[in-house]
Design a protein around this motif. Structure first.
Motif, PDB file in Angstrom:
ATOM      1  N   GLY A  65      28.029-111.743  20.725  1.00 44.03           N
ATOM      2  CA  GLY A  65      26.895-111.681  21.511  1.00 44.03           C
ATOM      3  C   GLY A  65      27.130-111.344  22.928  1.00 44.03           C
ATOM      4  N   TRP A  66      28.213-112.063  23.346  1.00 38.39           N
ATOM      5  CA  TRP A  66      28.889-111.739  24.649  1.00 38.39           C
ATOM      6  C   TRP A  66      29.045-110.431  24.750  1.00 38.39           C
ATOM      7  N   SER A  67      29.994-109.976  23.698  1.00 40.55           N
ATOM      8  CA  SER A  67      30.616-108.494  23.816  1.00 40.55           C
ATOM      9  C   SER A  67      29.720-107.546  23.812  1.00 40.55           C
ATOM     10  N   GLY A  68      28.454-107.928  23.082  1.00 40.08           N
ATOM     11  CA  GLY A  68      27.431-106.925  23.240  1.00 40.08           C
ATOM     12  C   GLY A  68      26.809-106.708  24.751  1.00 40.08           C
ATOM     13  N   LYS A  69      26.899-107.802  25.592  1.00 40.55           N
ATOM     14  CA  LYS A  69      26.311-107.736  26.911  1.00 40.55           C
ATOM     15  C   LYS A  69      27.331-107.225  28.014  1.00 40.55           C
ATOM     16  N   VAL A  70      28.703-107.639  27.791  1.00 41.05           N
ATOM     17  CA  VAL A  70      29.531-107.336  28.938  1.00 41.05           C
ATOM     18  C   VAL A  70      30.671-106.316  28.437  1.00 41.05           C
ATOM     19  N   GLY A  71      30.827-106.345  26.920  1.00 39.67           N
ATOM     20  CA  GLY A  71      31.842-105.554  26.382  1.00 39.67           C
ATOM     21  C   GLY A  71      33.347-106.348  26.218  1.00 39.67           C
ATOM     22  N   TRP A  72      33.884-105.982  25.160  1.00 44.14           N
ATOM     23  CA  TRP A  72      35.043-107.008  24.687  1.00 44.14           C
ATOM     24  C   TRP A  72      36.153-106.818  25.818  1.00 44.14           C
ATOM     25  N   GLU A  73      36.146-105.796  26.569  1.00 45.20           N
ATOM     26  CA  GLU A  73      37.145-105.452  27.477  1.00 45.20           C
ATOM     27  C   GLU A  73      37.228-106.460  28.796  1.00 45.20           C
ATOM     28  N   LEU A 116      49.736-103.926  20.399  1.00 44.62           N
ATOM     29  CA  LEU A 116      49.492-102.546  20.150  1.00 44.62           C
ATOM     30  C   LEU A 116      48.221-102.270  19.467  1.00 44.62           C
ATOM     31  N   GLY A 117      47.589-101.046  19.619  1.00 43.07           N
ATOM     32  CA  GLY A 117      46.467-100.479  18.856  1.00 43.07           C
ATOM     33  C   GLY A 117      45.301-101.324  19.135  1.00 43.07           C
ATOM     34  N   LEU A 118      45.091-102.040  20.155  1.00 44.55           N
ATOM     35  CA  LEU A 118      44.206-102.980  20.491  1.00 44.55           C
ATOM     36  C   LEU A 118      42.686-102.457  20.864  1.00 44.55           C
ATOM     37  N   LYS A 124      37.550-104.572  17.366  1.00 46.35           N
ATOM     38  CA  LYS A 124      37.764-105.429  16.027  1.00 46.35           C
ATOM     39  C   LYS A 124      39.150-106.435  16.216  1.00 46.35           C
ATOM     40  N   LYS A 125      40.005-105.928  16.592  1.00 44.00           N
ATOM     41  CA  LYS A 125      41.393-106.652  16.433  1.00 44.00           C
ATOM     42  C   LYS A 125      41.199-107.642  17.879  1.00 44.00           C
ATOM     43  N   ALA A 126      40.823-107.059  19.042  1.00 45.49           N
ATOM     44  CA  ALA A 126      40.479-108.033  20.166  1.00 45.49           C
ATOM     45  C   ALA A 126      39.625-109.251  19.921  1.00 45.49           C
ATOM     46  N   LYS A 127      38.411-108.925  19.050  1.00 39.89           N
ATOM     47  CA  LYS A 127      37.774-109.995  18.784  1.00 39.89           C
ATOM     48  C   LYS A 127      38.276-111.138  17.951  1.00 39.89           C
ATOM     49  N   ALA A 128      39.111-110.578  16.961  1.00 40.90           N
ATOM     50  CA  ALA A 128      39.873-111.402  15.953  1.00 40.90           C
ATOM     51  C   ALA A 128      40.914-112.294  16.768  1.00 40.90           C
TER      52      ALA A 128
END
Length: 117
Positions: A45-53, A72-74, A77-81
């Motif tokens: 939900g947060w990621s959808g509002k502001v972005g995972w970055e 590497l290769g972030l 999906k990988k960042a959220k995990a």
């Protein structure tokens, strides 16, 4: 409106935000990642509002201690995990004000957000 602050108790930025809220008589609930964890639905939900970055704090000690392979290769999906596995990688604090969220602490942004509630 219920206000919830997410973070960890020993974070200096969280401490400053908590003092600011107390000094402005703003009631809130504190959610400590280390004690209560964080679920994927909330992070999504947060990621959808502001972005995972915005949520991923690459300057955090936890992120800097990751292996080169993990950094590497972030992508999303990988960042959220990684953030779910180690929530201390999330920029702090995250303040939920109903459907709106603020990431990090800036007194002027908090002031504007609280006035608008």
């Amino acid at each position: 409106m219920t206000i919830t602050m997410y973070g960890i108790t020993n974070c200096d930025t969280v401490k400053k935000a908590r003092v600011w809220l107390a000094n402005h008589n703003i009631a809130y609930r504190f959610h400590d990642y280390r004690v209560e964890g964080l679920d994927a639905d909330r992070l999504n939900g947060w990621s959808g509002k502001v972005g995972w970055e915005i949520l991923l704090n690459k300057a955090s000690t936890t992120f800097r201690e990751l292996s080169e392979e993990d950094r590497l290769g972030l992508g999303e999906k990988k960042a959220k995990a990684l953030m779910l596995a180690k929530p201390t990688m999330i920029k702090r604090p995250v303040l939920e004000l109903g459907e709106r969220i603020l990431v990090g602490f800036k007194p002027d942004v908090y002031q504007q957000a609280v006035r608008g509630k």
